[in-house]
Design a protein around this motif. Structure first.
Motif, PDB file in Angstrom:
ATOM      1  N   GLY A  25       0.830  -1.202   0.000  1.00  0.00           N
ATOM      2  CA  GLY A  25       0.000   0.000   0.000  1.00  0.00           C
ATOM      3  C   GLY A  25       0.860   1.245   0.000  1.00  0.00           C
ATOM      4  N   THR A  26       0.259   2.347   0.391  1.00  0.00           N
ATOM      5  CA  THR A  26       0.971   3.619   0.448  1.00  0.00           C
ATOM      6  C   THR A  26       1.273   3.984   1.901  1.00  0.00           C
ATOM      7  N   THR A  27       2.300   4.779   2.094  1.00  0.00           N
ATOM      8  CA  THR A  27       2.664   5.272   3.419  1.00  0.00           C
ATOM      9  C   THR A  27       2.915   6.763   3.324  1.00  0.00           C
ATOM     10  N   SER A  28       2.373   7.513   4.288  1.00  0.00           N
ATOM     11  CA  SER A  28       2.631   8.951   4.325  1.00  0.00           C
ATOM     12  C   SER A  28       2.573   9.437   5.770  1.00  0.00           C
ATOM     13  N   ARG A  29       3.112  10.611   5.988  1.00  0.00           N
ATOM     14  CA  ARG A  29       3.082  11.243   7.303  1.00  0.00           C
ATOM     15  C   ARG A  29       2.092  12.393   7.245  1.00  0.00           C
ATOM     16  N   GLN A  30       1.188  12.444   8.209  1.00  0.00           N
ATOM     17  CA  GLN A  30       0.142  13.461   8.230  1.00  0.00           C
ATOM     18  C   GLN A  30       0.066  14.111   9.607  1.00  0.00           C
ATOM     19  N   ASN A  31      -0.312  15.380   9.643  1.00  0.00           N
ATOM     20  CA  ASN A  31      -0.559  16.095  10.887  1.00  0.00           C
ATOM     21  C   ASN A  31      -2.043  16.429  10.965  1.00  0.00           C
ATOM     22  N   ALA A  32      -2.636  16.141  12.120  1.00  0.00           N
ATOM     23  CA  ALA A  32      -4.057  16.441  12.316  1.00  0.00           C
ATOM     24  C   ALA A  32      -4.334  16.547  13.811  1.00  0.00           C
ATOM     25  N   GLY A  33      -5.096  17.551  14.196  1.00  0.00           N
ATOM     26  CA  GLY A  33      -5.500  17.696  15.591  1.00  0.00           C
ATOM     27  C   GLY A  33      -4.353  17.813  16.573  1.00  0.00           C
ATOM     28  N   GLY A  34      -3.236  18.349  16.131  1.00  0.00           N
ATOM     29  CA  GLY A  34      -2.081  18.500  17.011  1.00  0.00           C
ATOM     30  C   GLY A  34      -1.262  17.223  17.168  1.00  0.00           C
ATOM     31  N   HIS A  35      -1.544  16.213  16.366  1.00  0.00           N
ATOM     32  CA  HIS A  35      -0.818  14.949  16.419  1.00  0.00           C
ATOM     33  C   HIS A  35      -0.180  14.669  15.069  1.00  0.00           C
ATOM     34  N   THR A  36       0.876  13.875  15.089  1.00  0.00           N
ATOM     35  CA  THR A  36       1.542  13.432  13.874  1.00  0.00           C
ATOM     36  C   THR A  36       1.296  11.933  13.725  1.00  0.00           C
ATOM     37  N   PHE A  37       0.897  11.521  12.534  1.00  0.00           N
ATOM     38  CA  PHE A  37       0.580  10.123  12.254  1.00  0.00           C
ATOM     39  C   PHE A  37       1.365   9.631  11.049  1.00  0.00           C
ATOM     40  N   THR A  38       1.784   8.381  11.095  1.00  0.00           N
ATOM     41  CA  THR A  38       2.246   7.678   9.918  1.00  0.00           C
ATOM     42  C   THR A  38       1.071   6.834   9.471  1.00  0.00           C
TER      43      THR A  38
END
Length: 96
Positions: A25-38
């Protein structure tokens, strides 16, 4: 003694790898709601790992932030009722 740093590096590298269900699949880093997610995603499912340190997290708030991050990463809708996991790793179904 040189083997210890190599084993440590290999062990830590596995912590950032997508789960077996998300290989290819795909992998990306995202920021939302003051949190960082992979975010790792296939065409129908996604997982989001929260990677920032935080204390006393509200599960509902982290789940909402993860849903936003997954939506940003995939461009798909994330049904809130499909969210499962804990404050560190959240899985969701996707509607694309």
């Amino acid at each position: 003694m040189k083997i210890l740093p190599i084993l440590t590096a290999l062990t830590l590298a596995g912590c950032n790898a997508p789960g077996v269900d998300f290989w290819g699949g795909t992998t990306s880093r995202q920021n939302a709601g003051g949190h960082t997610f992979t975010v790792n995603a296939t065409t129908t499912r996604a997982e989001a790992y929260r990677t920032n340190p935080a204390r006393r997290l509200s599960r509902a708030q982290v789940f909402e932030s993860a849903a936003v991050a997954i939506g940003q990463a995939t461009g798909c809708d994330v049904p809130r009722e499909s969210l499962t996991g804990d404050v560190a790793r959240i899985e969701a179904e996707l509607i694309c």
